[in-house]
Design an enzyme around this catalytic site. Sequence first.
Site, PDB file in Angstrom:
ATOM      1  N   VAL A  45       0.861  -1.185   0.000  1.00  0.00           N
ATOM      2  CA  VAL A  45       0.000   0.000   0.000  1.00  0.00           C
ATOM      3  C   VAL A  45       0.897   1.234   0.000  1.00  0.00           C
ATOM      4  CG1 VAL A  45      -1.888   1.232   1.118  1.00  0.00           C
ATOM      5  CG2 VAL A  45      -1.737  -1.255   1.344  1.00  0.00           C
ATOM      6  N   LYS A  79      -3.452   0.465  -3.233  1.00  0.00           N
ATOM      7  CA  LYS A  79      -3.102  -0.924  -2.935  1.00  0.00           C
ATOM      8  C   LYS A  79      -2.696  -1.606  -4.230  1.00  0.00           C
ATOM      9  CE  LYS A  79      -3.181  -4.734  -0.310  1.00  0.00           C
ATOM     10  NZ  LYS A  79      -2.599  -4.900   1.005  1.00  0.00           N
ATOM     11  N   ASP A  91     -12.365 -11.022   6.495  1.00  0.00           N
ATOM     12  CA  ASP A  91     -11.041 -10.934   7.118  1.00  0.00           C
ATOM     13  C   ASP A  91     -10.989  -9.759   8.094  1.00  0.00           C
ATOM     14  OD1 ASP A  91      -8.465 -11.867   7.594  1.00  0.00           O
ATOM     15  OD2 ASP A  91      -7.573 -10.523   6.121  1.00  0.00           O
TER      16      ASP A  91
END
Length: 365
Positions: free
Chosen positions: A128, A143, A240
């Site tokens: 990033v 990203k 996540d």
Amino acid sequence: MTSENLPSIEKEDDVLLQIEQLKKGLIAHATNGSFDTKEYSRFRKLILTNPNLEKVIPKFLRACRTTDEYWNWIKAEASTYQARRDIIAKEINPILEILEYENDEGSLEFNKIYEEKKVIGHGGFGMVYLYEHRLLNLNFAVKVFSPSFYQSGGEEKELERFFQEARILFKLNHPNIIKVYDAGLNGKRPFIRMEYFDGKNLNQILQEYGSLSVEKSIIAIKNIVSAIKHAHDNGVIHRDLKPSNIMASIPNQFRVIDFGLGIFIENELHSRLTKTGSQTISGYYNAPELVANPKLIDKKSDIYSIGAIWYAILCNQPPAGSNFMEILLIQGIHNDVLNIIAKCLNPIETRYTNCEELLYDIEKL
């Protein structure tokens, strides 16, 4: 020894090839082979004197000035050859990724519009960067996905799917979700351009300041649940969620990040990335059913993660062990809070069905 005293580097040498040679030498020396100390020192200077690599320089490379010092370090870190290879890959791969990206034709074109400021994060899925738009004078986070994302023999299929599913991210428009502005390719490497949020993630906050009070934790969790409810309503499941994927800033500003990664946590990708030493599943914060089956798509998996995050910011540790709820009892956490966290962490059959139910109970607090 300072970097000025290190051996000189031949300018005509290809930097990427040299770092690959360093990686091979480190692996050889860690697995009963040899590595010339002069070569090690030369490669070490190459990395230590490159300002673009500052964020990802391995600690051992700063500390170990000779191959003997490196050997003592790697012996203490791991006893098996495979574990040592994994450590070296984890430490050196981010350097290779940055160098590959900077030398890519697409990146050079991108830099005509944007000025790279620094690396602000890295992990198994890529790097990033903080970029400033040269004309707008606005900052963006970009990203850039790592080569392991697409180099598996099915590149075209995976890249096509990336853009199909990246469209979903443009639906997300919520004050507690990092806004996605653009997606594209730098060379062959897919990227996502996002809002830049100047803050710290919850992991960093817990490390620096310790656990939060119940009142502050409720504010944080309400923001997180509101964001995830919005995502679920738009057909996006994170998969996540963990403290490092929650950004925070004063006053009570929160952003959920990395929705774009949760989409791709599947068996094939999971297997490929774990071979490189990267982790796609975050044990303590992912629901047991998701760890067992990374292809599972269920809103209740995100709800488990929310409960685990809430637990962590109250206890400064993730929920683990058979009696983890007793820690909350010892701290005197109110029963209403305890019951909500427990229901988030229940087996999937008895967990909250959706974020609306969870938010309703939180609002009552």
